[in-house]
Design a protein around this motif. Structure first.
Motif, PDB file in Angstrom:
ATOM      1  N   SER A 750       0.869  -1.136   0.004  1.00 42.89           N
ATOM      2  CA  SER A 750       0.274   0.066  -0.007  1.00 42.89           C
ATOM      3  C   SER A 750       0.845   1.339  -0.169  1.00 42.89           C
ATOM      4  O   SER A 750       0.608   2.170  -0.590  1.00 42.89           O
ATOM      5  CB  SER A 750      -0.887   0.084   1.248  1.00 42.89           C
ATOM      6  OG  SER A 750      -0.191   0.005   2.443  1.00 42.89           O
ATOM      7  N   ARG A 751       1.768   1.123   0.749  1.00 50.22           N
ATOM      8  CA  ARG A 751       2.904   2.163   0.442  1.00 50.22           C
ATOM      9  C   ARG A 751       3.495   2.421  -0.750  1.00 50.22           C
ATOM     10  O   ARG A 751       3.615   3.597  -1.209  1.00 50.22           O
ATOM     11  CB  ARG A 751       3.854   2.248   1.731  1.00 50.22           C
ATOM     12  CG  ARG A 751       3.521   2.567   3.141  1.00 50.22           C
ATOM     13  CD  ARG A 751       4.731   2.608   4.192  1.00 50.22           C
ATOM     14  NE  ARG A 751       5.498   1.624   4.283  1.00 50.22           N
ATOM     15  CZ  ARG A 751       5.604   0.709   5.156  1.00 50.22           C
ATOM     16  NH1 ARG A 751       4.443   0.536   5.846  1.00 50.22           N
ATOM     17  NH2 ARG A 751       6.293  -0.430   4.888  1.00 50.22           N
ATOM     18  N   GLU A 752       3.954   1.229  -1.113  1.00 43.68           N
ATOM     19  CA  GLU A 752       4.332   1.377  -2.661  1.00 43.68           C
ATOM     20  C   GLU A 752       3.461   1.789  -3.589  1.00 43.68           C
ATOM     21  O   GLU A 752       3.809   2.748  -4.267  1.00 43.68           O
ATOM     22  CB  GLU A 752       5.080   0.135  -3.046  1.00 43.68           C
ATOM     23  CG  GLU A 752       6.335  -0.522  -2.172  1.00 43.68           C
ATOM     24  CD  GLU A 752       7.318   0.734  -2.600  1.00 43.68           C
ATOM     25  OE1 GLU A 752       7.517   1.164  -3.559  1.00 43.68           O
ATOM     26  OE2 GLU A 752       8.389   0.708  -1.597  1.00 43.68           O
ATOM     27  N   LYS A 753       2.231   1.385  -3.335  1.00 45.41           N
ATOM     28  CA  LYS A 753       1.157   1.694  -4.177  1.00 45.41           C
ATOM     29  C   LYS A 753       0.799   3.054  -3.978  1.00 45.41           C
ATOM     30  O   LYS A 753       0.480   3.901  -4.752  1.00 45.41           O
ATOM     31  CB  LYS A 753      -0.106   0.722  -3.953  1.00 45.41           C
ATOM     32  CG  LYS A 753      -1.145   1.216  -4.932  1.00 45.41           C
ATOM     33  CD  LYS A 753      -2.460   0.047  -4.728  1.00 45.41           C
ATOM     34  CE  LYS A 753      -3.502   0.439  -5.587  1.00 45.41           C
ATOM     35  NZ  LYS A 753      -4.666  -0.585  -5.292  1.00 45.41           N
ATOM     36  N   GLU A 754       0.723   3.365  -2.615  1.00 47.89           N
ATOM     37  CA  GLU A 754       0.626   4.934  -2.429  1.00 47.89           C
ATOM     38  C   GLU A 754       1.675   5.705  -2.902  1.00 47.89           C
ATOM     39  O   GLU A 754       1.475   6.903  -3.567  1.00 47.89           O
ATOM     40  CB  GLU A 754       0.360   4.966  -0.897  1.00 47.89           C
ATOM     41  CG  GLU A 754      -0.350   6.282  -0.609  1.00 47.89           C
ATOM     42  CD  GLU A 754      -0.380   6.516   1.056  1.00 47.89           C
ATOM     43  OE1 GLU A 754      -0.706   7.636   1.504  1.00 47.89           O
ATOM     44  OE2 GLU A 754      -0.134   5.485   1.914  1.00 47.89           O
ATOM     45  N   LYS A 755       2.778   5.174  -2.595  1.00 49.99           N
ATOM     46  CA  LYS A 755       3.953   5.963  -3.215  1.00 49.99           C
ATOM     47  C   LYS A 755       3.707   5.966  -4.866  1.00 49.99           C
ATOM     48  O   LYS A 755       3.926   7.162  -5.571  1.00 49.99           O
ATOM     49  CB  LYS A 755       5.485   5.384  -3.062  1.00 49.99           C
ATOM     50  CG  LYS A 755       5.678   5.317  -1.603  1.00 49.99           C
ATOM     51  CD  LYS A 755       7.135   4.857  -1.352  1.00 49.99           C
ATOM     52  CE  LYS A 755       7.785   4.938   0.424  1.00 49.99           C
ATOM     53  NZ  LYS A 755       8.779   4.531   0.342  1.00 49.99           N
ATOM     54  N   GLU A 756       3.600   4.973  -5.344  1.00 53.43           N
ATOM     55  CA  GLU A 756       3.473   4.921  -6.926  1.00 53.43           C
ATOM     56  C   GLU A 756       2.004   5.731  -7.380  1.00 53.43           C
ATOM     57  O   GLU A 756       2.400   6.493  -8.235  1.00 53.43           O
ATOM     58  CB  GLU A 756       3.062   3.384  -7.330  1.00 53.43           C
ATOM     59  CG  GLU A 756       4.536   2.760  -7.032  1.00 53.43           C
ATOM     60  CD  GLU A 756       5.735   3.023  -7.861  1.00 53.43           C
ATOM     61  OE1 GLU A 756       5.563   3.528  -9.260  1.00 53.43           O
ATOM     62  OE2 GLU A 756       6.891   2.823  -7.607  1.00 53.43           O
ATOM     63  N   ASP A 757       1.193   5.415  -6.451  1.00 57.66           N
ATOM     64  CA  ASP A 757      -0.100   6.155  -6.688  1.00 57.66           C
ATOM     65  C   ASP A 757       0.068   7.636  -6.700  1.00 57.66           C
ATOM     66  O   ASP A 757      -0.563   8.366  -7.373  1.00 57.66           O
ATOM     67  CB  ASP A 757      -1.135   5.924  -5.768  1.00 57.66           C
ATOM     68  CG  ASP A 757      -1.781   4.505  -6.218  1.00 57.66           C
ATOM     69  OD1 ASP A 757      -1.435   3.912  -7.155  1.00 57.66           O
ATOM     70  OD2 ASP A 757      -2.332   3.938  -5.197  1.00 57.66           O
ATOM     71  N   ARG A 758       0.841   7.991  -5.622  1.00 52.68           N
ATOM     72  CA  ARG A 758       1.281   9.464  -5.350  1.00 52.68           C
ATOM     73  C   ARG A 758       2.234   9.977  -6.416  1.00 52.68           C
ATOM     74  O   ARG A 758       2.086  11.078  -7.011  1.00 52.68           O
ATOM     75  CB  ARG A 758       1.781   9.537  -3.955  1.00 52.68           C
ATOM     76  CG  ARG A 758       0.609   9.440  -2.788  1.00 52.68           C
ATOM     77  CD  ARG A 758       1.006   9.851  -1.780  1.00 52.68           C
ATOM     78  NE  ARG A 758       1.359  11.373  -1.766  1.00 52.68           N
ATOM     79  CZ  ARG A 758       1.300  11.883  -0.605  1.00 52.68           C
ATOM     80  NH1 ARG A 758       1.221  11.623   0.383  1.00 52.68           N
ATOM     81  NH2 ARG A 758       1.462  13.447  -0.912  1.00 52.68           N
ATOM     82  N   LYS A 759       3.101   8.906  -6.725  1.00 53.93           N
ATOM     83  CA  LYS A 759       4.044   9.329  -7.787  1.00 53.93           C
ATOM     84  C   LYS A 759       3.209   9.527  -8.936  1.00 53.93           C
ATOM     85  O   LYS A 759       3.733  10.283  -9.957  1.00 53.93           O
ATOM     86  CB  LYS A 759       5.041   8.242  -7.885  1.00 53.93           C
ATOM     87  CG  LYS A 759       6.044   8.449  -8.726  1.00 53.93           C
ATOM     88  CD  LYS A 759       7.032   7.199  -8.805  1.00 53.93           C
ATOM     89  CE  LYS A 759       8.370   7.641  -9.673  1.00 53.93           C
ATOM     90  NZ  LYS A 759       9.312   6.579  -9.707  1.00 53.93           N
ATOM     91  N   ASP A 760       2.363   8.319  -9.309  1.00 56.16           N
ATOM     92  CA  ASP A 760       1.381   8.243 -10.552  1.00 56.16           C
ATOM     93  C   ASP A 760       0.742   9.714 -10.477  1.00 56.16           C
ATOM     94  O   ASP A 760       0.753  10.162 -11.535  1.00 56.16           O
ATOM     95  CB  ASP A 760       0.798   7.219 -10.718  1.00 56.16           C
ATOM     96  CG  ASP A 760       1.549   5.947 -10.894  1.00 56.16           C
ATOM     97  OD1 ASP A 760       2.598   6.185 -11.295  1.00 56.16           O
ATOM     98  OD2 ASP A 760       1.060   4.845 -10.539  1.00 56.16           O
TER      99      ASP A 760
END
Length: 806
Positions: A750-760
């Protein structure tokens, strides 16, 4: 009574048989007997003297002896006027006679017949040998019976004796041939039919009182065998020194026969003969032709002498040689003598046998009523040359022709007892009561103080009532008073001393009777000693029985002789007697068939024995042995019962010894079996104990094993559970870890996703912004604010503004 005189009276016995059977020869024999016994000289009359002597002894035995001798003893010159006595004899002898006769008559016995001929001996020997063979081959017989079912035994006994002694005892107690049993039953039937018990009591009485007893057996076709009591006072017999009269050659008895009975017995007598007999009787009234007193004489009776005369006869046979060389035997009379010069081989065979003639003579006359050779003579089958008389006589205490008896020994003492009894009566008649002596002068000197003198009547009343006497020592004149005791008692004590002396004399002669006869107080029970033990009393009674045993043995001899005579006459009953049917029904058809075999085949010869029941002494000794054996447990109760049933003491003791030995062997075998059983039981117990221990160990081991298994199982289960728990914990931990890891991973994701999502999102925003910036540059639009203006809400009514710090 001299033998030389007797021989001179009788005719020669060496004459021919034809002469012996003649009337004249019989008359000579009868007159010789009459001359010997019935001499007209009373001092030489043997019959009269013995008859009177027997009559006197019987009177003593009854307590009825003549009292004339006692009167002669006490009279003075024949004068009895001063004597007032009871002359009746004291019946002291009657008591002792009754004790002996009744005691002996109570002794019972069994008649035993023993087959002693060759055939019977062969049967007995074969039976005994079969038993001995079975004993010897007992193991083989048992083996054959058990394995093959074959009976190889020779005897029929269910239980075999074990030793030779047992075999001998079995032969004496148990073994009986059928013919012996039949003979014994036949003898018992004849004894009962003739009421022999009554006859036995009569001759036992004669043996005790007279010292002689006799019994006669005869046979007739109407009654069969008859047993008659014979009065010894009527007996005549040839001289003998034998107590058993076994060497006499003539014997007879005198009977008083009524005329009508005489005519019945001798039918050949005519009326004239009877009249002559009565007339000759009236002229020949000798002492032997009358009774003891003339008033008892019956004029219609005749004194007849019945007698047996034993002689011999010659059996002569002519032996002729036949043409074939064989011998032909032809019976001839005793006068036959083959001529010496006769051709044909003639010879003479001679055998002398005893024979018996019967005769009857009217005493005092020459009238011989009967003389003939006896029919149905009793010849022992073992020796046909011998003959038995019809009379059985015994006198156990006879010496030199003189007969002694129990009563004869004590008549003198009985006379002295009677005289003592009469003297006691005399003393009692002469005894006077005690009296008193009164001194009249002494009474006259006594003044009673009231003015009266002491009179005799008043003095006697005072003396008899109070025993007190008033007297004066001095007279009225002052002198010494010789009659100071006026009343004195007179004591008469001489009669009492005489009474005591006579009573002592009476007891002395009574004791002499007991000493002479052997009949002590223990025998009659008159004066038992209170201090004597019961065993001592029984021993004294047994000794008394021993003193009279000769009378018992004499009576048993008469019974045995009578039984032997009956045994020889049984075949005559079956073959000739019309009473055979009654005899058959009494004995039984099976036994009579055996007896008929005797009469036809003449095969058996019996020995007759009397098995006497034991007396009290013998019973006591046997019972003591039995009780001792029972106490020692040497025999069983059943053995004691069997032993008591045996009347022969010797055989009873033998059986007792054998039963004791068998019981000891049985106990020894039982002891060995008990030891073996105990050993086996101990072994079994030890084995059982070992098995129990083993089972216990096994059970313990099994328990331990099960416990260990249980522990192991528990441990295993515990470990399994622990493993399961650990596994579950590990699984749970794993799950938790996986969940944590998953959460962590999810968090990381979720963090990575969040990171990715946030990055995305930033990328998008950047891209958008860049696009907008591009567009802005391209379009030249003014700068744009990119902050959120409320569009970043996650849910309805939710915004991040709530998380702002206040």
């Amino acid at each position: 009574m001299a033998e030389s005189g007797i021989k001179s009276y009788f005719p020669s016995q060496t004459v021919s048989d034809a002469e012996k059977i003649s009337y004249d020869y019989g008359l000579k024999v009868a007159k010789a007997i009459e001359t010997e016994w019935f001499n007209e000289d009373t001092s030489m009359n043997r019959y009269l003297s013995s008859r009177n002597e027997f009559h006197k002894l019987r009177l003593y035995a009854r307590g009825e002896q003549s009292i004339q001798k006692y009167k002669d003893e006490l009279s003075i010159n024949g004068d009895l006027s001063y004597l007032n006595l009871d002359w009746k004899p004291v019946p002291i002898i009657s008591k002792f006679v009754d004790i002996v006769v009744n005691g002996i008559a109570e002794r019972t016995y069994d008649i035993k017949a023993f087959s002693q001929d060759p055939y019977g001996t062969q049967e007995r020997t074969k039976y005994m040998q079969d038993i001995l063979d079975d004993i010897e081959f007992k193991e083989f017989d048992n083996f054959a019976a058990e394995n093959f079912g074959v009976n190889t035994r020779d005897s029929d006994l269910q239980e075999l004796p074990e030793t030779t002694e047992e075999v001998q005892l079995h032969m004496q107690l148990t073994y009986k041939q059928a013919v012996e049993l039949a003979e014994e039953q036949a003898l018992n039937v004849l004894f009962e039919g003739n009421k022999y018990e009554l006859i036995k009591k009569q001759f036992y009485y004669d043996l005790t009182v007279l010292g002689i007893g006799a019994v006669k057996t005869s046979y007739n076709t109407s009654e069969g065998v008859v047993i008659d009591y014979v009065d010894p006072a009527n007996l005549v017999y040839s001289y003998t020194d034998s107590p058993y009269f076994d060497d006499i050659y003539y014997v007879g008895e005198v009977k008083s026969i009524p005329v009508n009975e005489l005519a019945k017995q001798f039918p050949h007598l005519t009326e004239s003969d009877l009249e002559d007999i009565m007339k000759n009787k009236s002229y020949n009234r000798n002492n032997y032709n009358t009774r003891y007193s003339a008033d008892k004489e019956d004029n219609n009776t005749i004194q007849v002498l019945y007698f047996n005369y034993k002689t011999y006869m010659n059996e002569v046979y002519k032996i002729k040689e036949t043409g074939t060389g064989a011998d032909k035997i032809i019976p001839k009379d005793d006068n036959f003598n083959p001529p010496e010069n006769k051709e044909g081989g003639y010879s003479r065979l001679l055998r002398s046998i005893e024979t018996l003639y019967e005769g009857a003579l009217i005493l005092g006359t020459n009238k011989l009523l009967k003389w003939e050779m006896a029919k149905n003579m009793m010849r022992p089958k073992s020796d046909f040359t011998k003959i038995k008389m019809n009379y059985a006589i015994v006198a156990p205490r006879m010496y030199n022709g003189k007969i002694d008896s129990l009563v004869r020994r004590i008549t003198g003492f009985a006379d002295m007892i009677q005289l003592t009894h009469l003297k006691l009566q005399q003393v009692m008649a002469r005894m006077v009561p005690d009296g008193v002596y009164l001194d009249a002068d002494g009474l006259a000197e006594v003044d009673l103080g009231n003015g009266t003198n002491y009179n005799p009547q008043e003095a006697l009343n005072m003396f008899f009532q109070t025993g007190s006497v008033i007297g004066r020592s001095f007279t009225q004149d002052g002198d010494m008073n010789p009659g100071k005791v006026p009343i004195q008692e007179i004591t008469s004590g001489s009669g009492g001393n005489k009474m005591q002396a006579l009573i002592g004399n009476y007891n002395y002669y009574l004791q002499m009777i007991r000493d002479v006869t052997g009949l002590n107080e223990a025998r009659d029970g008159s004066m038992p000693d209170k201090n004597a033990l019961v065993g001592v009393q029984k021993l004294a009674a047994a000794n008394s029985n021993t003193a009279t045993r000769h009378i018992l043995q004499a009576g048993l001899y008469l019974t045995a002789e009578t039984a032997e005579c009956l045994s020889l006459r049984i075949s005559d009953i079956i073959e000739y007697s019309p009473t055979k049917d009654a005899f058959v029904s009494a004995i039984g058809a099976h036994n009579v068939a055996t007896l008929e075999e005797i009469s036809k085949l003449h095969l058996y010869d019996f020995g007759i024995f009397l098995n006497l029941s034991p007396d009290e002494e013998e019973k006591m000794l046997l019972e003591n042995n039995i009780q001792m054996a029972l106490q020692q447990k040497s025999i069983e109760l059943e053995d004691a019962i069997d032993i008591r049933e045996i009347k022969n003491i010797k055989l009873a003791n033998q059986l007792l010894k054998i039963r004791r030995i068998k019981k000891q062997d049985k106990d020894r075998q039982a002891q060995l079996e008990n030891i073996q059983a105990q050993s086996q039981a101990n072994a079994q117990a030890a084995q059982a104990s070992a098995q129990v221990e083993m089972q216990k160990d096994q059970a313990l081991t099994q328990s331990k094993l099960q416990l260990e298994q249980a522990k192991s199982q528990l441990e295993s289960q515990k470990m399994q559970q622990e493993v399961m728990h650990k596994k579950e914990l590990m699984q749970l931990e794993f799950q938790y870890n996986m969940q944590l890891k998953g959460v962590e991973v999810e968090g990381m994701k979720s963090r990575e996703k969040e990171k990715e999502d946030r990055k995305d999102e930033r990328t998008k925003i950047q891209a958008t912004q860049q696009s907008e910036m591009i567009d802005q540059r391209n379009s030249g639009k003014p700068p744009k604010n990119f902050e959120s203006a409320g569009n970043d809400i996650l849910g309805g009514g939710f915004d991040l503004g709530s998380f702002d710090p206040s």
